[in-house]
Design a protein around this motif. Structure first.
Motif, PDB file in Angstrom:
ATOM      1  N   TRP A 174      31.191  38.836  35.555  1.00  0.00           N
ATOM      2  CA  TRP A 174      31.298  38.348  34.343  1.00  0.00           C
ATOM      3  C   TRP A 174      30.229  37.744  33.318  1.00  0.00           C
ATOM      4  O   TRP A 174      30.238  36.628  33.552  1.00  0.00           O
ATOM      5  CB  TRP A 174      32.849  36.870  34.238  1.00  0.00           C
ATOM      6  N   ILE A 195      33.590  36.603  41.398  1.00  0.00           N
ATOM      7  CA  ILE A 195      33.668  37.338  39.820  1.00  0.00           C
ATOM      8  C   ILE A 195      32.791  37.613  39.199  1.00  0.00           C
ATOM      9  O   ILE A 195      31.661  37.112  38.909  1.00  0.00           O
ATOM     10  CB  ILE A 195      34.692  35.551  39.141  1.00  0.00           C
ATOM     11  N   LEU A 206      43.253  33.767  33.708  1.00  0.00           N
ATOM     12  CA  LEU A 206      42.028  35.141  33.083  1.00  0.00           C
ATOM     13  C   LEU A 206      41.830  36.434  33.688  1.00  0.00           C
ATOM     14  O   LEU A 206      40.823  37.081  33.630  1.00  0.00           O
ATOM     15  CB  LEU A 206      40.962  34.010  32.569  1.00  0.00           C
ATOM     16  N   ILE A 207      41.926  36.319  35.364  1.00  0.00           N
ATOM     17  CA  ILE A 207      40.764  37.204  36.218  1.00  0.00           C
ATOM     18  C   ILE A 207      41.904  38.169  36.738  1.00  0.00           C
ATOM     19  O   ILE A 207      43.100  37.750  36.941  1.00  0.00           O
ATOM     20  CB  ILE A 207      40.725  35.971  37.331  1.00  0.00           C
ATOM     21  N   GLU A 255      37.430  40.240  37.799  1.00  0.00           N
ATOM     22  CA  GLU A 255      36.686  40.469  36.721  1.00  0.00           C
ATOM     23  C   GLU A 255      37.352  39.712  35.223  1.00  0.00           C
ATOM     24  O   GLU A 255      38.602  39.503  35.514  1.00  0.00           O
ATOM     25  CB  GLU A 255      36.053  42.055  35.869  1.00  0.00           C
ATOM     26  N   SER A 256      37.575  39.527  34.292  1.00  0.00           N
ATOM     27  CA  SER A 256      37.926  38.535  33.048  1.00  0.00           C
ATOM     28  C   SER A 256      38.492  39.680  32.107  1.00  0.00           C
ATOM     29  O   SER A 256      38.534  40.627  31.717  1.00  0.00           O
ATOM     30  CB  SER A 256      37.054  37.247  32.423  1.00  0.00           C
ATOM     31  N   LYS A 257      39.529  39.106  31.574  1.00  0.00           N
ATOM     32  CA  LYS A 257      40.466  39.900  30.523  1.00  0.00           C
ATOM     33  C   LYS A 257      39.930  40.031  29.543  1.00  0.00           C
ATOM     34  O   LYS A 257      39.902  40.310  28.742  1.00  0.00           O
ATOM     35  CB  LYS A 257      41.596  40.092  30.679  1.00  0.00           C
ATOM     36  N   LEU A 260      30.926  31.269  39.786  1.00  0.00           N
ATOM     37  CA  LEU A 260      31.883  32.635  39.877  1.00  0.00           C
ATOM     38  C   LEU A 260      31.191  33.520  40.890  1.00  0.00           C
ATOM     39  O   LEU A 260      32.346  33.998  41.306  1.00  0.00           O
ATOM     40  CB  LEU A 260      31.535  33.996  38.273  1.00  0.00           C
ATOM     41  N   LEU A 266      41.407  29.242  35.097  1.00  0.00           N
ATOM     42  CA  LEU A 266      41.031  30.165  35.122  1.00  0.00           C
ATOM     43  C   LEU A 266      41.593  32.177  35.644  1.00  0.00           C
ATOM     44  O   LEU A 266      41.003  32.261  35.293  1.00  0.00           O
ATOM     45  CB  LEU A 266      39.621  29.524  35.912  1.00  0.00           C
ATOM     46  N   LEU A 312      33.285  37.104  27.551  1.00  0.00           N
ATOM     47  CA  LEU A 312      32.140  35.830  27.376  1.00  0.00           C
ATOM     48  C   LEU A 312      31.375  36.044  26.801  1.00  0.00           C
ATOM     49  O   LEU A 312      30.442  36.351  26.032  1.00  0.00           O
ATOM     50  CB  LEU A 312      31.288  36.045  28.715  1.00  0.00           C
TER      51      LEU A 312
END
Length: 299
Positions: free
Chosen positions: A219, A217, A179-180, A190-192, A212, A176, A195
């Motif tokens: 997301w 995070i 991805l952050i 945040e995520s690349k 999260l 994970l 979702l």
């Protein structure tokens, strides 16, 4: 008071309207006949029992429905017991994922114990489970145990399933954390990737979002679908990462990799029931627990 009129009122109150009641009554009767006999009941009692549009029981109607409900709702079970079928008829309500994964194997084992087993299976939304049980349309509801149960319901845990993150195989991501990234706005992460998830009211989404938040995070799902297999299909085509569960013995579809979500609470799948279970329901739970124990020992 005419008992037949009381029965008609029970169905009208249960299904919230005369039209719906006529469709679902166990015997044929025309809508005008129901309307006329309900009016006779109201005239006899000297009270209005419900408002027609929109449908709503009056205080007098609620009092009468509370009185009539235990008798009429219990008639199907009494009929079954009198016919000697109660000991071999099991009614289960569950979500689509539960019905389709391990349940067939559990029921196969149960049928070996009870060759004359009669089954009624129904797929419903989580919000419908309480109604299915309290109206005695189901003996057991199989679902995710999350949050407080409604009054009068009991639960039995069957299986704990870890949450996982689904990513396109082309991403070559193993954790994970890969991805952050820090957010351009605020001090959170945040995520690349977008979702793909279930609606916010689903237990899986709530547990995932809670995990999260503990990691700071943010997301939110940019694509909401109504089934886990649909999430996989979108992930496999590169639309983003998806929420999933690590169901034992079930592999992801081609083009999807699975990332464990360490530190996230698992899903707890169990049975919900009302009051005391009849023997065949107890036998089902015992069979399910034996099956789950067998899966755990083969890991």
């Amino acid at each position: 008071m005419n008992v037949h009129h009381l029965e008609l009122f029970y169905y009208v109150a249960k299904y919230e309207g005369i039209t719906a009641a006529v469709r679902k009554m166990p015997y044929g009767i025309q809508q005008p006949a129901v309307s006329g006999q309900i009016l006779q009941l109201e005239e006899e009692l000297g009270v209005k029992l419900f408002n027609r549009r929109p449908f709503a029981l009056t205080p007098a109607g609620e009092m009468l429905y509370d009185f009539a409900y235990p008798f009429f709702a219990g008639l199907p079970d009494v009929e079954e017991r009198l016919r000697g079928e109660d000991g071999k008829h099991l009614r289960i309500t569950a979500s689509a994922s539960v019905l389709g994964n391990h349940l067939p194997y559990v029921l196969e084992k149960l049928k070996l114990k009870i060759p004359e087993l009669k089954l009624t299976l129904k797929e419903v939304e989580p919000s419908e489970l309480h109604t299915q049980l309290t109206t005695q349309q189901a003996d057991i509801a199989l679902t995710v145990l999350h949050g407080k149960l409604d009054e009068g319901l009991r639960s039995c845990e069957l299986m704990t399933i870890p949450l996982v993150l689904l990513v396109p195989s082309t991403c070559k991501i193993n954790t994970l954390e890969q991805l952050i990234r820090p957010s351009d706005v605020g001090d959170h992460l945040e995520s690349k990737l977008p979702l793909v998830g279930l609606p916010e009211n689903e237990a899986l989404s709530q547990i995932f979002q809670s995990g999260l938040r503990e990691k700071n995070i943010q997301w939110q799902a940019s694509m909401e679908v109504n089934a886990l297999d649909i999430i996989q299909r979108y992930v496999s085509r590169g639309f983003g990462a998806g929420i999933g569960v690590g169901i034992p013995g079930v592999k992801p579809i081609e083009g999807v990799d699975v990332i464990p979500l360490d530190g996230f609470d698992p899903l707890v799948v169990g049975a919900i029931y009302q009051g005391s279970m009849k023997p065949i329901a107890k036998e089902f739970l015992q069979t399910a627990q034996e099956y789950v124990a067998g899966i755990a020992s083969n890991k």
